[in-house]
Design a protein around this motif. Structure first.
Motif, PDB file in Angstrom:
ATOM      1  N   TYR A  98       4.636  19.257 -36.388  1.00 12.48           N
ATOM      2  CA  TYR A  98       3.246  19.665 -36.567  1.00 12.48           C
ATOM      3  C   TYR A  98       2.426  19.193 -35.364  1.00 12.48           C
ATOM      4  N   PRO A 101      -1.760  19.069 -36.985  1.00  9.44           N
ATOM      5  CA  PRO A 101      -1.581  18.880 -38.433  1.00  9.44           C
ATOM      6  C   PRO A 101      -2.740  19.376 -39.280  1.00  9.44           C
ATOM      7  N   ARG A 108       0.281  25.197 -37.722  1.00  5.68           N
ATOM      8  CA  ARG A 108       0.374  23.775 -37.370  1.00  5.68           C
ATOM      9  C   ARG A 108       1.494  23.460 -36.387  1.00  5.68           C
TER      10      ARG A 108
END
Length: 314
Positions: A98, A101, A108
């Motif tokens: 990710y 995030p 992501r």
């Protein structure tokens, strides 16, 4: 992937699926198996005739076990590049990095990518998606395959080979290829830098913890007891710095928490008095380091620890 064979704790797949926009095909089983076992047969080409691949390799100052850790665990991957990762080490398990995030779901990082095959401390293979910037391939859930191999070359050093294959044709695929031709170079560069440190720090991940005053008015008028504890906090971080645990630490120059303000201060939504970047074996261990900070332990500062993904370094 059709079937999975397991023998002597080795796991490898009979076939890898090559997902491409608009068509699909399979990499030849026999050729792939031979290449995985023999380390790409000294550089022999794989896949269909003329198929392009990204191939990178570096030598790191680490054992195969430590190099493998960096690609097969969530903490290890976060030491490579992304601030967050989820690695479920099993065939078909999640292999998700990710990079952003907090972005909307699906934007992501390598969401939806999975582990295809692995041999502990020797190789790991996984699917890989297109970056969000290449929308057509991202939306089509197009996938390539990435194989990372670990070969001991001398005491304490490992040759790491990365191969990405399964690219389609067309402008979007050209952009996909160019993107990761650059990106994997940066990732392997981070890996090389990580293991340039002494043996005690190799295999550790970077973390960051933020601290801010628990009591309103602390910055303007600290008590004598608070001053004493801040002194112990300073000595605690200084000792960790001298031991090589803390990488750097300092105050965030936020006018919201300083008595007179600072002309070029950075204003945080939640004032952070201090920032500490350091190394630890795990997030749990990182939180332990933060909680042992005398000023945090005594409640003078509130603290919060996170994994820290380094994007640029000198």
């Amino acid at each position: 992937m059709d079937r999975v064979y397991r023998a002597e704790n080795r796991v490898y797949s009979k076939e890898f699926n090559v997902a491409k926009l608009g068509f699909g095909r399979r990499v030849a089983t026999a050729a792939l198996a031979a290449a995985l076992v023999s380390g790409w047969m000294g550089g022999a080409a794989m896949g269909g005739e003329g198929e392009r691949m990204i191939r990178k390799e570096i030598v790191v100052n680490a054992t195969p076990a430590k190099a493998w850790w960096m690609w097969s665990t969530s903490d290890g991957v976060m030491a490579l590049s992304p601030p967050k990762a989820k690695i479920d080490l099993r065939v078909g398990g999640m292999y998700e990095w990710y990079f952003v995030p907090d972005a909307p779901e699906g934007q992501r990082g390598s969401e939806g990518c999975t582990i295809l095959s692995y041999i502990p401390e020797k190789m790991i293979a996984f699917t890989w998606n297109a970056p969000p910037s290449i929308k057509a391939l991202r939306d089509a859930q197009a996938r390539t395959q990435v194989i990372v191999e670990f070969e001991p070359i001398e005491a304490g050093r490992t040759l790491v080979r990365l191969t990405q294959l399964g690219f389609g044709t067309g402008a979007d695929w050209d952009a996909y290829y160019a993107y990761f031709d650059r990106a994997w170079g940066h990732v392997l560069g981070n890996m090389e830098k990580h293991f340039q440190k002494d043996g005690d720090s190799a295999g550790k991940s970077k973390y960051i913890y933020f601290i801010s005053p628990s009591r309103p008015g602390f910055m303007q008028q600290p008590t004598k007891e608070e001053q004493r504890l801040v002194g112990e906090h300073y000595q605690y971080l200084k000792n960790l710095f001298e031991e090589g645990v803390v990488q750097f630490a300092g105050r965030a120059m936020d006018p919201a928490v300083l008595p007179t303000g600072v002309e070029h201060g950075v204003i945080f939504e939640v004032p952070a008095c201090g920032i500490i970047v350091f190394e630890a074996d795990s997030l749990e261990a990182a939180r332990g380091i933060m909680e042992n900070d005398p000023a945090v332990k005594a409640g003078v500062f509130k603290g919060k620890a996170f994994s820290f993904g380094l994007a640029f370094d000198k």
